[in-house]
Design a protein around this motif. Sequence first.
Motif, short mmCIF file in Angstrom:
data_model
loop_
_atom_site.label_atom_id
_atom_site.label_comp_id
_atom_site.label_asym_id
_atom_site.label_seq_id
_atom_site.Cartn_x
_atom_site.Cartn_y
_atom_site.Cartn_z
N ARG A 314 4.12 -1.82 0.12
CA ARG A 314 3.16 -2.23 -0.90
C ARG A 314 1.81 -1.61 -0.55
N PRO A 316 -2.19 -1.26 -1.23
CA PRO A 316 -3.27 -2.05 -1.85
C PRO A 316 -4.10 -1.24 -2.84
N ASP A 321 -1.96 -3.69 -6.85
CA ASP A 321 -1.24 -2.94 -5.83
C ASP A 321 -0.12 -2.16 -6.49
N THR A 384 -3.49 -6.08 6.37
CA THR A 384 -2.42 -6.41 5.42
C THR A 384 -2.27 -7.91 5.24
N ARG A 388 -6.79 -8.55 -0.62
CA ARG A 388 -6.31 -7.21 -0.96
C ARG A 388 -7.44 -6.21 -1.24
N ALA A 392 -7.89 -2.50 0.35
CA ALA A 392 -7.86 -1.30 -0.49
C ALA A 392 -9.08 -0.42 -0.23
N ASP A 453 2.75 -5.65 4.44
CA ASP A 453 2.99 -4.81 3.27
C ASP A 453 4.37 -4.16 3.29
#
Length: 766
Positions: A314, A316, A321, A384, A388, A392, A453
């Motif tokens: 995953r 971010p 996401d 993680t 979020r 990012a 993630d």
Amino acid sequence: MAEAHAAVAFQFTVTHEGIDVNVNHEALRAVYESSKRSWKKRWARFRNHLVTTTYPASPASWLAVVTAITASLLAKMDPSCGIIGRIGHHLPQGYFDAPADTYVAAIIFSTLLWLSIIFVLRLTLKNILYYHAWIYEPRGKMSIKSKLQTGMLALLCSKTPMLYSYQSALPNLPLPKLKDTMKRYLRSVRGLMDDGQYKRMEGLVSEFQNGIGVKLQRYLYLKWLTSSNYVSDWWEEYVYLRGRSPIMVNSNFYGVDAIFSKPTHIQAARAGNVVYTMLRFRQMLDRQQIKPLTLNKFVPLCSWQYERTFNTTRIPGLETDKLVHHKTSKHIVVYHQGRYFKVQIQHQDSNQLLKPCELEKQFQKIIDDESAPLNGEEKIAALTAGDRIPWAQTRERFFRNGVNKISLDAVEKAALFLTLDDDEPCYDPEDCSKLDQFATSLLAGNGHNRWFDKSITLVIFKNGKMGFNAEHSWADAPISAHMWEYCMAEDLLNLGYRDNGHCKGESEKKLVTPQRLKWEIEEECQKVIESSLATAKKLADNVDLHLVVHNAFGKGLMKQCKVSPDAYIQMGMQLAYFRDAGKFNLTYEASMTRVYREGRTETVRPCTVESCEFVHAMDDPEKTDAERRELMRKACEVHVKGYRDSMTGKGIDRHLFCLYVVSKYLEVESPFLQEVLSEPWRLSTSQTPYQQTDKWDLKKHTDYITAGGGFGPVAADGYGVSYIIAGEDHIFFHVSCTLSSPETDSKRFGAHITRALSDIRKVFDK
């Protein structure tokens, strides 16, 4: 590797006598072997795609059709009624001479006929699979229609379908009628409201159903027409990927080891066996060698979610996401004492997986490595675990270039993430807190030793115990539970360990030393990491998690009561919650909708009018046990019907959720939808499925029973309960809540569950 070999395969020098070319035959052979392996993989993928695309026919059936048509022509018969001749007239002139043009036309006709047959077979199979009345029939009794469906499925479906053979033949999730959903919703909340509240809700429902709801339903119908599943893509995006709060505790879930057994005390050995079994499961997924799960022997479940089990991360984003899945990965990343290592999982010369004993050697090298973490390296994974948006922004700013990007790519492109943990959890019947700590560690770790993630983070503890943490957006718990059950069976029953605890087998090849990942963490980046870690620790420290080992009875006794075991447990939890909170509340139970294409989950609402009546009767001294039994059976029947409705596309909550999404796109407000979607699930429950493989018999291997897994609390003042019915004599409950809420206590609620199950048993014993 092929590119590197190619660079040195040819060497030449220019002299006064001309050009001297030197060919490195060993390098050329390496290039050839690498290319051959690559093409083998491509061919295997193409072949598997061809087989699944033509199912329930097969590619070989094309040759049978061509042979039959050609034989008919040789026998002076035209099965095409002149179509072959017309095709022949339209072939390019001069390319084929008679009778070659006739046979070319026959092949074209045969191919078209074959494709038509496949289309008809798939359409027939899809229409047969739309029939779900058998789900509502009592166990052991089957109507004529259901028997007919079973017979037709047995006739159409081969005994060895591939994992994705049924995918395009699965029916689409039906869109319920608006009035039906409104009726079911009112029925589901009646037991929670007094007359005044219910009358007000009836007014909101009527206003919505006769007003904006009609428009929203119309737009949703268009989405249903143009998508394979009108729920799943929105569910993945809006429920999971658009969430900006931490996914640790709030979204990720965990799975636990077999708590009654300890196959080895050697950490590296357990990691070697289990990583190998996971990679074998990945290999079987790639080759589609896992048989699709079925209900009622022949009705297939959707296998779409399996695709992203491994090689998935995953990523971010600021607003949302995204899930990134790589087709293949030749390494895993290992975290140990604050350091990251990249470990190759295949031999370079043969592309074969490293054996368990070879993986053990690799992991032992990492454990024996005494080097210290680099500056800022130890707590990187806290990014993680926190919010979020900071993750990012930090990823974009500090991990775009240089060694940070190389190392982050290694983590995100890894097949899975492995943590070699220094904790030593165990099961002690005299001290339940040890098992609670075990589960809590798998849920959150220390905030920076799990890569939350990654689709799968495998955790191997210092004493050989293990578990996993799974990111939730890529799939639901039954998928990872299937993988986990396979790995447990292979590890404990097939691979096993030597008497001294090490993996079996001997390493015969030279292994590539694990590569230490490099990081350059700037001071400003470290501040963000510490901030994320503080957020994660605050969240983790507020979790109150209790794992209940219920061994007084299991599935066997509940069946003797002639009620569904799941319904028995759900009614027990309704009784437990009422005794704990002194009131009823909305209850969430997850059911699967995988009888439909790309189906995920639907909500069952166990708190019904009938369940409330049963709960009141249990603590009413004026009620007899006979009356309680009757109310219990009635509540269970209503619950089972609600579960079956949810399975067959007649649920409430996913329909309301999609209507709400449409309203947001249209920028219209609905008081009804706003109120319904904001209602808290103060009791959120989920059952973990068992025996999705035929690898073992629970009656013979009771020591290998896994305790299932769990998740964090959904509501700040409520409970999250995951349970697994592990055989005839065991039920495990993972009860979670928040320490900050004065209204909840996991151990207290666990005790209420145990007492409630026992009280119901006493009612049926008399």
